[in-house]
Motif scaffolding. Structure first.
Motif, PDB file in Angstrom:
ATOM      1  N   ASN A   7       0.808  -1.225   0.000  1.00 56.14           N
ATOM      2  CA  ASN A   7       0.000   0.000   0.000  1.00 56.14           C
ATOM      3  C   ASN A   7       0.838   1.271   0.000  1.00 56.14           C
ATOM      4  O   ASN A   7       0.279   2.369   0.006  1.00 56.14           O
ATOM      5  N   LEU A   8       2.174   1.130   0.031  1.00 56.75           N
ATOM      6  CA  LEU A   8       3.034   2.306  -0.088  1.00 56.75           C
ATOM      7  C   LEU A   8       3.208   2.559  -1.587  1.00 56.75           C
ATOM      8  O   LEU A   8       4.092   2.021  -2.234  1.00 56.75           O
ATOM      9  N   GLU A   9       2.329   3.384  -2.102  1.00 55.94           N
ATOM     10  CA  GLU A   9       2.245   3.571  -3.545  1.00 55.94           C
ATOM     11  C   GLU A   9       3.388   4.437  -4.071  1.00 55.94           C
ATOM     12  O   GLU A   9       4.010   5.200  -3.318  1.00 55.94           O
ATOM     13  N   GLY A  10       3.616   4.333  -5.362  1.00 54.83           N
ATOM     14  CA  GLY A  10       4.661   5.125  -6.003  1.00 54.83           C
ATOM     15  C   GLY A  10       4.174   6.527  -6.348  1.00 54.83           C
ATOM     16  O   GLY A  10       3.055   6.924  -6.004  1.00 54.83           O
ATOM     17  N   ARG A  11       5.027   7.260  -7.026  1.00 54.02           N
ATOM     18  CA  ARG A  11       4.701   8.626  -7.444  1.00 54.02           C
ATOM     19  C   ARG A  11       4.497   8.651  -8.959  1.00 54.02           C
ATOM     20  O   ARG A  11       5.328   8.121  -9.709  1.00 54.02           O
ATOM     21  N   PRO A  12       3.417   9.254  -9.428  1.00 56.88           N
ATOM     22  CA  PRO A  12       3.226   9.343 -10.876  1.00 56.88           C
ATOM     23  C   PRO A  12       4.168  10.388 -11.482  1.00 56.88           C
ATOM     24  O   PRO A  12       4.710  11.233 -10.762  1.00 56.88           O
ATOM     25  N   GLU A  13       4.339  10.333 -12.751  1.00 62.04           N
ATOM     26  CA  GLU A  13       5.122  11.374 -13.440  1.00 62.04           C
ATOM     27  C   GLU A  13       4.396  12.701 -13.294  1.00 62.04           C
ATOM     28  O   GLU A  13       3.176  12.784 -13.418  1.00 62.04           O
ATOM     29  N   ILE A  14       5.144  13.760 -13.010  1.00 60.98           N
ATOM     30  CA  ILE A  14       4.567  15.091 -12.817  1.00 60.98           C
ATOM     31  C   ILE A  14       5.165  16.045 -13.844  1.00 60.98           C
ATOM     32  O   ILE A  14       6.389  16.214 -13.903  1.00 60.98           O
ATOM     33  N   ASN A  15       4.327  16.640 -14.640  1.00 59.88           N
ATOM     34  CA  ASN A  15       4.772  17.625 -15.629  1.00 59.88           C
ATOM     35  C   ASN A  15       4.411  19.011 -15.133  1.00 59.88           C
ATOM     36  O   ASN A  15       3.226  19.370 -15.039  1.00 59.88           O
ATOM     37  N   PHE A  16       5.445  19.775 -14.807  1.00 62.63           N
ATOM     38  CA  PHE A  16       5.250  21.095 -14.198  1.00 62.63           C
ATOM     39  C   PHE A  16       6.023  22.120 -15.013  1.00 62.63           C
ATOM     40  O   PHE A  16       7.256  22.047 -15.123  1.00 62.63           O
ATOM     41  N   GLU A  17       5.306  23.072 -15.602  1.00 57.82           N
ATOM     42  CA  GLU A  17       5.915  24.059 -16.488  1.00 57.82           C
ATOM     43  C   GLU A  17       6.754  23.343 -17.555  1.00 57.82           C
ATOM     44  O   GLU A  17       6.261  22.513 -18.281  1.00 57.82           O
ATOM     45  N   ASN A  18       8.045  23.640 -17.600  1.00 52.01           N
ATOM     46  CA  ASN A  18       8.894  23.054 -18.643  1.00 52.01           C
ATOM     47  C   ASN A  18       9.751  21.901 -18.130  1.00 52.01           C
ATOM     48  O   ASN A  18      10.763  21.559 -18.751  1.00 52.01           O
ATOM     49  N   LEU A  19       9.367  21.316 -17.012  1.00 53.34           N
ATOM     50  CA  LEU A  19      10.161  20.204 -16.483  1.00 53.34           C
ATOM     51  C   LEU A  19       9.279  19.000 -16.209  1.00 53.34           C
ATOM     52  O   LEU A  19       8.067  19.119 -16.017  1.00 53.34           O
ATOM     53  N   THR A  20       9.925  17.851 -16.176  1.00 52.05           N
ATOM     54  CA  THR A  20       9.231  16.601 -15.862  1.00 52.05           C
ATOM     55  C   THR A  20       9.872  15.964 -14.632  1.00 52.05           C
ATOM     56  O   THR A  20      11.080  15.704 -14.630  1.00 52.05           O
ATOM     57  N   GLY A  39      -2.645   6.441  14.792  1.00 54.83           N
ATOM     58  CA  GLY A  39      -2.162   5.938  13.522  1.00 54.83           C
ATOM     59  C   GLY A  39      -0.960   6.679  12.986  1.00 54.83           C
ATOM     60  O   GLY A  39      -0.484   6.397  11.886  1.00 54.83           O
ATOM     61  N   VAL A  40      -0.436   7.639  13.764  1.00 59.17           N
ATOM     62  CA  VAL A  40       0.603   8.510  13.226  1.00 59.17           C
ATOM     63  C   VAL A  40       1.949   7.819  13.082  1.00 59.17           C
ATOM     64  O   VAL A  40       2.805   8.256  12.336  1.00 59.17           O
ATOM     65  N   ASP A  41       2.155   6.728  13.824  1.00 63.62           N
ATOM     66  CA  ASP A  41       3.460   6.087  13.805  1.00 63.62           C
ATOM     67  C   ASP A  41       3.646   5.172  12.592  1.00 63.62           C
ATOM     68  O   ASP A  41       4.728   4.664  12.361  1.00 63.62           O
ATOM     69  N   ALA A  42       2.603   4.955  11.815  1.00 61.85           N
ATOM     70  CA  ALA A  42       2.711   4.035  10.692  1.00 61.85           C
ATOM     71  C   ALA A  42       3.292   4.747   9.472  1.00 61.85           C
ATOM     72  O   ALA A  42       2.888   5.864   9.142  1.00 61.85           O
ATOM     73  N   ILE A  43       4.231   4.099   8.786  1.00 62.94           N
ATOM     74  CA  ILE A  43       4.844   4.688   7.594  1.00 62.94           C
ATOM     75  C   ILE A  43       3.800   4.972   6.530  1.00 62.94           C
ATOM     76  O   ILE A  43       3.888   5.966   5.799  1.00 62.94           O
ATOM     77  N   LEU A  44       2.776   4.137   6.437  1.00 66.03           N
ATOM     78  CA  LEU A  44       1.753   4.343   5.412  1.00 66.03           C
ATOM     79  C   LEU A  44       0.984   5.642   5.648  1.00 66.03           C
ATOM     80  O   LEU A  44       0.529   6.282   4.695  1.00 66.03           O
ATOM     81  N   GLU A  45       0.839   6.044   6.908  1.00 71.31           N
ATOM     82  CA  GLU A  45       0.122   7.280   7.202  1.00 71.31           C
ATOM     83  C   GLU A  45       0.877   8.485   6.654  1.00 71.31           C
ATOM     84  O   GLU A  45       0.266   9.508   6.293  1.00 71.31           O
ATOM     85  N   CYS A  46       2.200   8.379   6.575  1.00 64.35           N
ATOM     86  CA  CYS A  46       3.019   9.476   6.040  1.00 64.35           C
ATOM     87  C   CYS A  46       2.722   9.725   4.567  1.00 64.35           C
ATOM     88  O   CYS A  46       3.032  10.791   4.034  1.00 64.35           O
ATOM     89  N   PHE A  47       2.134   8.733   3.897  1.00 63.41           N
ATOM     90  CA  PHE A  47       1.778   8.871   2.489  1.00 63.41           C
ATOM     91  C   PHE A  47       0.257   8.835   2.312  1.00 63.41           C
ATOM     92  O   PHE A  47      -0.244   8.447   1.265  1.00 63.41           O
ATOM     93  N   PHE A  92       8.122   7.453  -9.744  1.00 69.07           N
ATOM     94  CA  PHE A  92       8.954   6.638  -8.861  1.00 69.07           C
ATOM     95  C   PHE A  92       8.117   5.436  -8.437  1.00 69.07           C
ATOM     96  O   PHE A  92       6.938   5.575  -8.108  1.00 69.07           O
ATOM     97  N   PRO A  93       8.707   4.226  -8.450  1.00 67.98           N
ATOM     98  CA  PRO A  93       7.910   3.017  -8.195  1.00 67.98           C
ATOM     99  C   PRO A  93       7.419   2.903  -6.757  1.00 67.98           C
ATOM    100  O   PRO A  93       7.954   3.542  -5.847  1.00 67.98           O
ATOM    101  N   SER A  94       6.405   2.092  -6.570  1.00 68.18           N
ATOM    102  CA  SER A  94       5.957   1.744  -5.222  1.00 68.18           C
ATOM    103  C   SER A  94       7.076   0.969  -4.525  1.00 68.18           C
ATOM    104  O   SER A  94       8.040   0.541  -5.166  1.00 68.18           O
ATOM    105  N   TYR A  95       6.920   0.803  -3.216  1.00 70.89           N
ATOM    106  CA  TYR A  95       7.966   0.077  -2.490  1.00 70.89           C
ATOM    107  C   TYR A  95       8.131  -1.340  -3.040  1.00 70.89           C
ATOM    108  O   TYR A  95       9.250  -1.795  -3.282  1.00 70.89           O
ATOM    109  N   ILE A  96       7.021  -2.040  -3.256  1.00 73.48           N
ATOM    110  CA  ILE A  96       7.096  -3.418  -3.746  1.00 73.48           C
ATOM    111  C   ILE A  96       7.748  -3.472  -5.122  1.00 73.48           C
ATOM    112  O   ILE A  96       8.619  -4.309  -5.391  1.00 73.48           O
ATOM    113  N   ASN A  97       7.375  -2.571  -5.997  1.00 70.19           N
ATOM    114  CA  ASN A  97       7.935  -2.585  -7.356  1.00 70.19           C
ATOM    115  C   ASN A  97       9.384  -2.125  -7.406  1.00 70.19           C
ATOM    116  O   ASN A  97      10.058  -2.309  -8.420  1.00 70.19           O
ATOM    117  N   SER A  98       9.854  -1.516  -6.302  1.00 70.62           N
ATOM    118  CA  SER A  98      11.264  -1.125  -6.252  1.00 70.62           C
ATOM    119  C   SER A  98      12.167  -2.323  -5.956  1.00 70.62           C
ATOM    120  O   SER A  98      13.385  -2.260  -6.158  1.00 70.62           O
TER     121      SER A  98
END
Length: 573
Positions: A68-81, A550-558, A85-91
């Motif tokens: 459940n620690l999901e990855g980050r999608p590609e972000i296109n912001f102004e002229n940069l990409t 629930g604050v101590d769980a790593i998943l809550e940070c995401f 980044f993969p999820s923890y499992i896919n890493s």
């Protein structure tokens, strides 16, 4: 150009940055500059997930749950990409992912997750730095001043920085020592005794001469941090565990000259942690049905939204008891009894009030500690009949994410919120239980006559010149070292960090409840008593009301709270 200061850049600060630029890209907004203030070397990991820490510090979450620690999608912001980044499992490598399918549940060392977090942070921070959208400041902020709607941040050196908005993601903060901890601290300063007021960072315990030379060592607390401390005092002192059963991790301990003769854990009630089920197959039998989860969610939301009123957490206990008994009744391998479901629900409600309550379906907590440990381990491995308390503890673990989500910003009285937190803390010995392997290590240390449970239940402690004497019944033991493994509660008024103390003194923060922390809006901005005052300071994490469960769980940070903050910030641009 709007300047945002993010103070603290562990996992939560990392995800805040990710969500911020994702929201900016969606709304096609720019003209922003982010200043990150972090004193730790490793961005994204912080102290808790530092990659240089000992391998004895394990996570309390399975690799399976980290799906459940999901990855980050590609972000296109102004002229940069900003690359995806993969999820923890896919890493993990293909070989590692395949191996996990055939192993009992794995609990990786914290530094392994730290490596993932560090790489994830680098992948976004470096590109934003290159385009001058982010500036890093490796410093420790001690004060935030508000001057004409502009924030002035002051660090340890006296240097100042200007900002339009501030986001605090500083995690756990030290608090004033309790009366008994203060007594240990004072006693240790006036003698040859040694006292550790905190377990972490654990290298202090590992590298201490006192922990290598002392004959007897006491550990205050009987939870997860205690287990880390025990491993630091054994594995890191030259001892080793030899696994005799690869299926259940049953082990034998081989000691060394630097391992203490006796290690004694103790707490107020002496009740041990309960291990999580050995694997996915065993754990699956404790998962509530989809219908049960949905009903739980709907009822909890009605209380959280104020549609239903409650003075205490009894409504939650009743829900847990009802679902827990239903799950228990469908187990094939359980302690059988003649009681009806209605009577079992009543039994659980009495047990919630007193975990020493006796019933034929409950494990008798008056057994000696080693008997409790071995029974819990056997249940977690599905080798003996499951008790009602073990079952409901696992059911609560599976329902906790729903509870945490519903109570993030619950419209309830503080007294109810506090009671929910108190009950959640009570059940953490089940729902936040360690892996079987950890419990097998404790059993092995007991069998090696190193771990001593005679003093585990609220012993009498007296200070002497070169030791503390522990007494329980006829048993006595003199300990030269005491380690505190109990994490202090997030009581805002007792925090000793200069930044928080100065915010309180300057009236920029106002606690709504000493046990609940800082009241925030749904977008994490702080709520003040004066409705006409608006100060753009946001708080995410342990110090925020609604984040103290629930604050101590790593998943809550995401989790969704970070996304809500990002949306709110972008809407204010």
């Amino acid at each position: 150009m709007k300047k945002l200061a993010i103070i603290g850049f562990g996992p939560r600060g990392l995800h805040a940055l990710e969500m911020l630029f994702l929201e900016l890209s969606k709304k096609n907004k720019s003209d922003i500059e982010v200043h990150i203030f972090e004193n730790e070397d490793e961005l994204g990991a912080g102290q808790v997930w530092n990659t240089k820490q000992s391998t004895v510090n394990w996570t309390n979450i399975t690799v399976r749950a980290l799906r459940n620690l999901e990855g980050r999608p590609e972000i296109n912001f102004e002229n940069l990409t900003i690359p995806a980044f993969p999820s923890y499992i896919n890493s993990l490598s293909a070989e590692e992912q395949e191996a996990l399918k055939h192993l009992p549940d794995q609990f990786p060392p914290r530094r392994d997750i730290g490596k993932y977090l560090k790489e994830r942070a680098q992948s976004i921070v470096e590109i934003l730095q290159k385009h001058k959208l982010v500036k890093l400041h490796k410093t420790f902020v001690t004060q935030i001043k508000c001057v004409d709607t502009i924030f002035e941040l002051v660090d340890l050196t006296g240097a100042t920085y200007k900002s339009d908005e501030v986001l605090l993601t500083i995690g756990h903060q030290p608090t004033k020592l309790s009366e008994d901890l203060t007594s240990f601290e004072v006693d240790s300063l006036e003698s040859n005794k040694t006292f550790f007021s905190e377990t972490y960072p654990i290298y202090k315990i590992i590298k201490s001469d006192a922990t290598s030379k002392s004959k007897n060592i006491a550990i205050r607390g009987f939870g997860l941090a205690m287990i880390d401390a025990v491993r630091a005092l054994t594995i890191e002192k030259g001892g080793r565990f030899e696994i005799s059963n690869k299926n259940t991790f049953a082990s034998k301990f081989i000691t060394s000259k630097n391992v203490a003769e006796k290690i004694i854990p103790y707490s107020l009630d002496g009740l041990p942690m309960v291990p999580k089920p050995l694997n996915e197959e065993i754990d699956h039998q404790f998962i509530p049905s989809k219908k049960q989860k949905e009903r739980f969610k709907n009822v909890v939301l009605k209380y959280a939204n104020g549609k239903l009123k409650a003075e205490n957490a009894n409504f939650l206990k009743e829900l847990f008891a009802e679902i827990g008994v239903a799950v228990y009744n469908r187990l094939e391998n359980k302690i059988e009894c003649s009681d009806s479901s209605e009577n079992l629900i009543k039994t659980l409600l009495m047990w919630f009030e007193n975990q020493k309550h006796k019933h034929e379906c409950l494990l008798n907590t008056e057994r000696n500690t080693i008997s409790l440990l071995t029974n819990y381990v056997s249940m977690a491995a599905n080798e003996i009949e499951i008790s009602l308390d073990f079952c409901v503890g696992q059911v609560i673990r599976h329902l906790q994410p729903t509870l945490y989500a519903a109570f993030s910003h619950a419209a309830v009285e503080d007294s109810l919120f506090a009671d929910v937190i108190q009950f959640d803390e009570l059940m953490k010995r089940y729902s936040y239980g360690p892996p079987i392997k950890s419990m097998q290590q404790l059993i092995a240390l007991y069998e090696a006559q190193i771990l001593d449970f005679r003093f585990v239940d609220d012993p009498k402690i007296t200070a002497h010149k070169d030791y503390w004497r522990f007494e329980k019944g006829d048993a006595r033991l003199n300990c030269e070292v005491v380690i505190n493994s109990v994490l202090s509660a997030p009581k805002l008024l007792e925090v000793t960090t200069p930044l928080i103390m100065n915010l309180l003194n300057d009236d920029l923060l106002q606690p709504v409840h000493s046990k609940l922390g800082i009241e925030t809006n749904s977008d994490a901005t702080i709520v003040l008593d004066d409705e006409n005052r608006e100060i753009p300071i946001a708080v995410l994490g342990r110090l925020a009301k609604g984040s103290v469960i629930g604050v101590d769980a790593i998943l809550e940070c995401f989790g969704p709270r970070i996304k809500d903050w990002a949306k709110g910030f972008v809407d204010r641009l």
